[in-house]
Design a protein around this motif. Sequence first.
Motif, PDB file in Angstrom:
ATOM      1  N   ALA A 118       7.041   7.776   2.760  1.00 37.75           N
ATOM      2  CA  ALA A 118       8.119   8.237   1.885  1.00 37.75           C
ATOM      3  C   ALA A 118       9.030   9.204   2.641  1.00 37.75           C
ATOM      4  O   ALA A 118       8.568  10.025   3.419  1.00 37.75           O
ATOM      5  N   LEU A 137       4.583   9.685  -4.853  1.00 39.62           N
ATOM      6  CA  LEU A 137       4.149   8.327  -4.521  1.00 39.62           C
ATOM      7  C   LEU A 137       2.792   8.319  -3.840  1.00 39.62           C
ATOM      8  O   LEU A 137       2.257   7.260  -3.518  1.00 39.62           O
ATOM      9  N   ALA A 194      10.312   2.865  -7.195  1.00 39.15           N
ATOM     10  CA  ALA A 194       9.253   2.025  -6.633  1.00 39.15           C
ATOM     11  C   ALA A 194       8.614   1.127  -7.703  1.00 39.15           C
ATOM     12  O   ALA A 194       7.693   0.379  -7.403  1.00 39.15           O
ATOM     13  N   PRO A 244       7.761   2.915   0.097  1.00 39.95           N
ATOM     14  CA  PRO A 244       7.564   4.341  -0.096  1.00 39.95           C
ATOM     15  C   PRO A 244       6.113   4.723  -0.406  1.00 39.95           C
ATOM     16  O   PRO A 244       5.751   5.885  -0.287  1.00 39.95           O
ATOM     17  N   ARG A 267       9.981   5.884 -10.028  1.00 35.07           N
ATOM     18  CA  ARG A 267      10.750   4.955 -10.861  1.00 35.07           C
ATOM     19  C   ARG A 267      11.343   3.854  -9.995  1.00 35.07           C
ATOM     20  O   ARG A 267      11.250   2.676 -10.320  1.00 35.07           O
ATOM     21  N   MET A 289      11.869  10.247  -9.745  1.00 33.57           N
ATOM     22  CA  MET A 289      12.785   9.143  -9.460  1.00 33.57           C
ATOM     23  C   MET A 289      12.274   8.212  -8.362  1.00 33.57           C
ATOM     24  O   MET A 289      12.486   7.001  -8.416  1.00 33.57           O
ATOM     25  N   GLY A 290      11.585   8.776  -7.364  1.00 36.43           N
ATOM     26  CA  GLY A 290      11.038   7.938  -6.301  1.00 36.43           C
ATOM     27  C   GLY A 290      10.082   6.905  -6.872  1.00 36.43           C
ATOM     28  O   GLY A 290      10.151   5.718  -6.551  1.00 36.43           O
ATOM     29  N   ARG A 300       9.253  14.719  -4.969  1.00 36.03           N
ATOM     30  CA  ARG A 300       9.637  13.329  -5.216  1.00 36.03           C
ATOM     31  C   ARG A 300       8.897  12.396  -4.264  1.00 36.03           C
ATOM     32  O   ARG A 300       8.444  11.319  -4.652  1.00 36.03           O
ATOM     33  N   ALA A 301       8.775  12.831  -2.996  1.00 36.74           N
ATOM     34  CA  ALA A 301       8.075  12.002  -2.013  1.00 36.74           C
ATOM     35  C   ALA A 301       6.568  12.011  -2.263  1.00 36.74           C
ATOM     36  O   ALA A 301       5.916  10.958  -2.259  1.00 36.74           O
TER      37      ALA A 301
END
Lengths: 269, 262
Positions: free
Chosen positions: A81, A153, A106, A77, A104, A101-102, A149-150
């Motif tokens: 992502a 990262l 990762a 990701p 987390r 959350m993404g 979320r994406a």
Amino acid sequence: MSLLTVDNLTVKYGVDTKDELLACHEIDLTIEGGEFVTIIGPSGCGKSTLLHTMGGLISPTDGAVRFDGVPVTKPNPRNAAFVFQDYSLFPWKSVEENAGMGLRFAGASKAEAMSQAKTQLEFVGLKDFGERYPRALSGGMQQRVAIARALALEPKLLLMDEPFGALDEQTRRNLGTDLSRILGEAGQAVVMITHSLDEAIFWADRIVVMSARPGRIAEEITVETPRPRQLEFMTTKRFQDLRVHLFEQLEVHQRDAAERDASSSAAVV
Amino acid sequence: MSSTTAARTEPRSVARAALWLRAAFVLAVLVLWEVLAEVGVVDEEFASRPSAVFQALGHLAVDSQALGAAGETMAAFLTAFAIGTGAGIVTGVVFGLNRLLRDAYFPIVMVLMVVPKSVFLPLLVLFFGLGATAGIAFGVLLAFVHVTVNVVAGLDLVEQKFYDVGRAYGARPTRLFLDVILPGAAPGIFAGIWHGIRNGFVGVVIAQLFVSTNGIGYLVRLYSNNFQIDNAMALTLAMAALVILTGSLWSRLESHLTRWRD
């Protein structure tokens, strides 16, 4: 070097069974850094399969996907992502937790994930909603959370699978102009699947038109108009010409598919 | 028509009215029972009467034998609940996550679910004797079966799209389990825990009623056999109250833990 290259990619489902299905056939495609590419094509043409393979969720049957020259074997990701069509937020997590959350997943620490989540929520215009649960948000807002979320990262590439498919026309348009600014500022390359001709043209540096099953690339169209674009772009002649052209292309592919389905079912009889 | 409108607009007042109706019904039954016992239509020796039952309740509250029996039942229940629910949750989670083990062993649990579990009582007495252990074992059996089935159903509720997100973002199994699977399956797991409470209690009391020689169940059997119906009914009443109290405490805790749902 290109950011991502798809090299002679073939994906089959159910290999060596009677239900074997050729979803993507000998696809070549490159994505450059910072480029916005939309993929459009008839239903069931393998668009999603292509996107999922680009992100490492599906393994190629033949050919390869490379990110920065390195073959993609599983999702990473921080490179690419995903933003899914149905938002896929966790209803039991707050908006802020969802946005983090993404990271987390990762492997980031909770503190890092939460601070990034705050930053990204502010970036997508939802900083006052961090404590809420997703059910309190409209569909458009939920999709922004999924995008946050994406983005958390800081990936080089966003893979968006019909991100506005579940939204009504008005919301799509508003979110669309908003996001074209946001994504323009974020500077990621984006590959976005869409069913909407308008979206395909409005967003894209380049439009990839896929043919009906088995999915191949029928045409690639470059849209020179610089991004981010204003809604007025939709009223220009260039836009309208492209729209007519895409419409005809999709009609042809749709008809081909229908004829082939008819003849193959006739053969069965 | 008007009642559905009322339910939509004023759920609180409907709930209050329902409560009054229920209380009125219970009161009416008690009054009728008392009157029928008074005029002799109901034989007091076999059916007692409400006033006598409430009197007995007062006596039993300070009776060392009754209190000791209550303690035995509580201890047996807590043990049965802990073992049965714990094992049920673990088994349910394993079945929910592992296709092979589920296909292999879940049918056995389903058979146990359908069979009237009382048929195992004589067997358990043979294994564990007439003491507290047989009751605990029966409570464990009942709780385990119901908890397992509910937890498996809970894990089935976790939608594929949530697993997809986890995979797309490279979630390790433990993270996926803690952040996605457990909370996603929470409604089923909580339902399972409630079934564990209920069935653990039912199992222990049934075993005490019919085979064991300890606990409240045994005491109810003893009182009934000696025609101390008021005492037997008072104990039954106390047990019912205890279960209802536990249930409402649990449902409060549950709605707090799953407040994201509504």
